[in-house]
Design a protein around this motif. Structure first.
Motif, PDB file in Angstrom:
ATOM      1  N   ASN A   1       0.812  -1.220   0.000  1.00  0.00           N
ATOM      2  CA  ASN A   1       0.000   0.000   0.000  1.00  0.00           C
ATOM      3  C   ASN A   1       0.848   1.274   0.000  1.00  0.00           C
ATOM      4  O   ASN A   1       0.311   2.372  -0.176  1.00  0.00           O
ATOM      5  CB  ASN A   1      -0.951   0.006   1.197  1.00  0.00           C
ATOM      6  CG  ASN A   1      -2.152  -0.896   0.965  1.00  0.00           C
ATOM      7  OD1 ASN A   1      -2.564  -1.125  -0.171  1.00  0.00           O
ATOM      8  ND2 ASN A   1      -2.716  -1.429   2.044  1.00  0.00           N
ATOM      9  N   GLN A   2       2.168   1.122   0.166  1.00  0.00           N
ATOM     10  CA  GLN A   2       3.070   2.268   0.055  1.00  0.00           C
ATOM     11  C   GLN A   2       3.606   2.453  -1.366  1.00  0.00           C
ATOM     12  O   GLN A   2       4.317   3.424  -1.635  1.00  0.00           O
ATOM     13  CB  GLN A   2       4.258   2.092   1.013  1.00  0.00           C
ATOM     14  CG  GLN A   2       3.881   1.988   2.475  1.00  0.00           C
ATOM     15  CD  GLN A   2       5.093   1.774   3.352  1.00  0.00           C
ATOM     16  OE1 GLN A   2       6.018   2.593   3.370  1.00  0.00           O
ATOM     17  NE2 GLN A   2       5.115   0.673   4.091  1.00  0.00           N
ATOM     18  N   VAL A   3       3.274   1.509  -2.269  1.00  0.00           N
ATOM     19  CA  VAL A   3       3.759   1.576  -3.648  1.00  0.00           C
ATOM     20  C   VAL A   3       2.844   2.494  -4.457  1.00  0.00           C
ATOM     21  O   VAL A   3       1.615   2.323  -4.454  1.00  0.00           O
ATOM     22  CB  VAL A   3       3.806   0.174  -4.286  1.00  0.00           C
ATOM     23  CG1 VAL A   3       4.190   0.260  -5.760  1.00  0.00           C
ATOM     24  CG2 VAL A   3       4.790  -0.710  -3.515  1.00  0.00           C
ATOM     25  N   ALA A   4       3.428   3.444  -5.149  1.00  0.00           N
ATOM     26  CA  ALA A   4       2.635   4.389  -5.942  1.00  0.00           C
ATOM     27  C   ALA A   4       1.787   3.643  -6.962  1.00  0.00           C
ATOM     28  O   ALA A   4       2.292   2.809  -7.722  1.00  0.00           O
ATOM     29  CB  ALA A   4       3.558   5.372  -6.650  1.00  0.00           C
ATOM     30  N   GLY A   5       0.488   3.915  -6.966  1.00  0.00           N
ATOM     31  CA  GLY A   5      -0.407   3.328  -7.942  1.00  0.00           C
ATOM     32  C   GLY A   5      -0.892   1.928  -7.620  1.00  0.00           C
ATOM     33  O   GLY A   5      -1.674   1.355  -8.389  1.00  0.00           O
ATOM     34  N   TYR A   6      -0.450   1.374  -6.497  1.00  0.00           N
ATOM     35  CA  TYR A   6      -0.887   0.009  -6.166  1.00  0.00           C
ATOM     36  C   TYR A   6      -2.364   0.003  -5.787  1.00  0.00           C
ATOM     37  O   TYR A   6      -2.825   0.834  -5.003  1.00  0.00           O
ATOM     38  CB  TYR A   6      -0.061  -0.565  -5.013  1.00  0.00           C
ATOM     39  CG  TYR A   6      -0.515  -1.955  -4.611  1.00  0.00           C
ATOM     40  CD1 TYR A   6      -0.196  -3.060  -5.392  1.00  0.00           C
ATOM     41  CD2 TYR A   6      -1.282  -2.157  -3.472  1.00  0.00           C
ATOM     42  CE1 TYR A   6      -0.618  -4.331  -5.047  1.00  0.00           C
ATOM     43  CE2 TYR A   6      -1.710  -3.423  -3.112  1.00  0.00           C
ATOM     44  CZ  TYR A   6      -1.366  -4.504  -3.900  1.00  0.00           C
ATOM     45  OH  TYR A   6      -1.807  -5.764  -3.553  1.00  0.00           O
TER      46      TYR A   6
END
Length: 259
Positions: A71-76
């Protein structure tokens, strides 16, 4: 590419296309890596005859741990529940409390599948292994045989070992079954732990689909792993995860020699 001399062909007789291969898919309930692999398999035409989710404290911990990073990954975007995915694709779906329990035994016996494929699950016991006529295919988010055991990508950071993914058949020993495919994964400079988890999850899905294609193409081989004394890592405690996170951050900011 030439095969090592100890490689042996791996085939499922009479199964020469994705639609013909009959397999059961096991995953901890809504574990993101397992969900990604399942979606990739179905998109490639490898539709399981049954999906069995384990709903347990182990499953919830694994799911929460992955999502805390992803959930910290951009666009996930978090996938839809597996039960809904299966409903949309017309795939039989069942939930058990333990992939080693008698309900799972009965489901596997009734399914009469050629193979079992794994998302993320617990260590399976011999009575479950015996129910897959042609074996149980596991995807390991680490480079075998160098990094065996739990959370291999974290231990690879800690001990400066290669990152990668591996597909193998499981046996009674942890991560020592014969290899179907392995792939080292180059890690971009400056990558953080969330993006590392995301990258390896995607590589796991890709390599599993490639392996299943080889199985139905008749080009898959099994390569025995060396019977050496390399460590099998235990589950990484929270302080180990934080140490790996710190080490990745420090590598990202370390000055490059000659600049």
């Amino acid at each position: 590419m030439s095969q090592p001399p100890d490689a042996v062909p791996f085939r499922v007789p009479g199964r020469t296309s994705p639609a013909e291969l009959r397999y059961v898919y096991l995953n901890l309930r809504d574990h993101p890596r397992g969900q990604l692999q399942l979606a990739a398999l179905v998109a490639a035409g490898f539709v399981p005859c049954l999906v069995v989710d384990e709903d347990s404290p182990l499953a919830e911990a694994g799911r929460a741990g992955q999502l805390a990073e992803l959930n910290q990954v951009a666009g996930y975007a978090e996938p839809e529940p597996t039960s809904e995915f299966c409903r949309r694709h017309g795939i039989a779906h069942r939930t058990v409390t333990d992939h080693n329990d008698e309900t799972t035994v009965e489901l596997l016996r009734t399914a009469r599948a050629d193979l079992v494929a794994l998302g993320d699950t617990r260590i399976l016991k011999p009575h479950i292994l015996a129910l897959a006529p042609h074996g149980i295919v596991n995807v390991h988010p680490g480079y075998l045989p160098e990094v065996r055991g739990n959370h291999p990508y974290l231990w690879a950071v800690i001990h400066d070992l290669p990152q990668g993914v591996s597909v193998h058949l499981i046996d009674a020993e942890v991560d020592r079954g014969p290899l179907l495919r392995t792939r080292r994964v180059p890690i971009p400079d400056g990558i953080g732990l969330p993006d590392l988890v995301h990258l390896l999850n995607e590589e796991c899905a890709t390599l599993l689909v490639e392996t299943m294609r080889q199985i139905v193409d008749g080009t898959a081989t099994l390569i025995p792993q060396p019977g050496d004394a390399r460590l099998t890592f235990r589950q990484a405690r929270p302080e180990i995860r934080e140490l790996a996170r710190t080490m990745l951050r420090e590598r990202a900011t370390a000055p490059v020699a000659g600049r």
